[in-house]
Design a protein around this motif. Structure first.
Motif, PDB file in Angstrom:
ATOM      1  N   SER A 169       4.556   6.971   2.174  1.00 39.01           N
ATOM      2  CA  SER A 169       5.750   6.377   1.577  1.00 39.01           C
ATOM      3  C   SER A 169       7.045   7.030   2.051  1.00 39.01           C
ATOM      4  CB  SER A 169       5.667   6.414   0.051  1.00 39.01           C
ATOM      5  OG  SER A 169       5.599   7.743  -0.400  1.00 39.01           O
ATOM      6  N   SER A 170       7.000   8.275   2.485  1.00 36.43           N
ATOM      7  CA  SER A 170       8.236   8.924   2.920  1.00 36.43           C
ATOM      8  C   SER A 170       8.483   8.836   4.422  1.00 36.43           C
ATOM      9  CB  SER A 170       8.261  10.380   2.456  1.00 36.43           C
ATOM     10  OG  SER A 170       7.031  10.997   2.646  1.00 36.43           O
TER      11      SER A 170
ATOM     12  N   PRO B  13       5.942   8.440  -5.273  1.00 35.78           N
ATOM     13  CA  PRO B  13       5.349   9.755  -5.010  1.00 35.78           C
ATOM     14  C   PRO B  13       4.107   9.605  -4.139  1.00 35.78           C
ATOM     15  CG  PRO B  13       4.872   9.047  -7.246  1.00 35.78           C
ATOM     16  CD  PRO B  13       5.755   8.002  -6.641  1.00 35.78           C
ATOM     17  N   ASN B  14       3.929  10.529  -3.219  1.00 32.79           N
ATOM     18  CA  ASN B  14       2.678  10.558  -2.463  1.00 32.79           C
ATOM     19  C   ASN B  14       2.151  11.981  -2.516  1.00 32.79           C
ATOM     20  OD1 ASN B  14       3.407  12.098   0.007  1.00 32.79           O
ATOM     21  ND2 ASN B  14       4.836  10.417   0.287  1.00 32.79           N
TER      22      ASN B  14
ATOM     23  N   ALA C 272      12.948   2.303  -2.327  1.00 31.11           N
ATOM     24  CA  ALA C 272      11.737   2.085  -3.129  1.00 31.11           C
ATOM     25  C   ALA C 272      10.593   2.947  -2.610  1.00 31.11           C
ATOM     26  CB  ALA C 272      11.343   0.611  -3.116  1.00 31.11           C
ATOM     27  N   LEU C 273      10.465   3.033  -1.298  1.00 30.33           N
ATOM     28  CA  LEU C 273       9.417   3.884  -0.731  1.00 30.33           C
ATOM     29  C   LEU C 273       9.667   5.355  -1.033  1.00 30.33           C
ATOM     30  CD1 LEU C 273       8.782   2.265   2.769  1.00 30.33           C
ATOM     31  CD2 LEU C 273       7.173   2.398   0.871  1.00 30.33           C
TER      32      LEU C 273
ATOM     33  N   ASP D  15       0.832  -1.210   0.000  1.00 29.98           N
ATOM     34  CA  ASP D  15       0.000   0.000   0.000  1.00 29.98           C
ATOM     35  C   ASP D  15       0.864   1.256   0.000  1.00 29.98           C
ATOM     36  OD1 ASP D  15      -2.320  -1.488  -0.035  1.00 29.98           O
ATOM     37  OD2 ASP D  15      -2.786  -1.179   2.090  1.00 29.98           O
ATOM     38  N   LEU D  16       1.925   1.255   0.782  1.00 30.47           N
ATOM     39  CA  LEU D  16       2.818   2.412   0.810  1.00 30.47           C
ATOM     40  C   LEU D  16       3.531   2.589  -0.524  1.00 30.47           C
ATOM     41  CD1 LEU D  16       4.331   2.134   4.399  1.00 30.47           C
ATOM     42  CD2 LEU D  16       2.580   3.721   3.582  1.00 30.47           C
ATOM     43  N   LEU D  17       3.927   1.474  -1.161  1.00 30.60           N
ATOM     44  CA  LEU D  17       4.566   1.564  -2.475  1.00 30.60           C
ATOM     45  C   LEU D  17       3.613   2.110  -3.539  1.00 30.60           C
ATOM     46  CD1 LEU D  17       6.688  -1.722  -2.588  1.00 30.60           C
ATOM     47  CD2 LEU D  17       7.539   0.637  -2.568  1.00 30.60           C
TER      48      LEU D  17
END
Length: 168
Positions: free
Chosen positions: A81-82, A159-160, A154-155, A64-66
């Motif tokens: 993600s960050s 982009p979020n 990767a995280l 989900d974060l990826l």
């Protein structure tokens, strides 16, 4: 059960969701304060659920974060993600949020509580209580990230669109 209007038992509830269903299946039973067979039953059920689904849940969090999703664990604690978004609410002032990036997290746990602190920003810290073993799921995920630089990269490359609430 109550004595003179004072509750002498506790209710255990375990909510289970399947896929994207909005309605949960609920297991509910009564137990005595201070121990007893209901407490043992609760621990047995939750232990089995973690054995069956714990790894899958960790993997789902990471996937989900990826994908750039925001995971809200409680109103004061979100994963993006960050890193971890921490909500601060000073007395008589509006709330604001701070980001603790993955590479700067200092994490500690005690029983069912977790403290997450930034190594670079003293105000970016959170003390949160979690129900049962949720704290351990998060603890293992964040510790795994700390030992997996490729996973962090990767995280960070994901982009979020999460916008922090700025300090007023």
């Amino acid at each position: 059960t109550s004595v003179n209007g004072i509750n002498t038992s506790k209710t255990f509830e375990i909510h289970l969701w399947q896929g994207d269903e909005n309605r949960a299946t609920t297991l509910r039973f009564m137990g005595a304060f201070g121990g007893g067979s209901a407490n043992d039953k609760y621990m047995t059920i939750t232990d089995q659920l973690w054995k069956y689904f714990g790894d899958r849940m960790l993997n789902q969090i990471h996937q989900d974060l990826l994908q750039g999703k925001t995971l809200e664990l409680n109103p004061a604690f979100k994963l993006i993600s960050s890193g971890i978004v921490v909500r601060r609410k000073p007395l008589f002032k509006p709330a604001y949020e701070l980001l603790i990036e993955w590479h700067e997290i200092n994490l500690s746990t005690f029983q069912a509580t977790m403290t997450a602190k930034s190594t670079s920003n003293k105000k970016a810290k959170l003390f949160a209580m979690f129900a049962g073993k949720n704290v351990w799921l998060l603890y293992y995920y964040i510790n795994w990230l700390a030992k997996a630089p490729d996973a962090i990269r990767a995280l960070q490359a994901t982009p979020n669109n999460y916008q922090l609430i700025a300090k007023a």
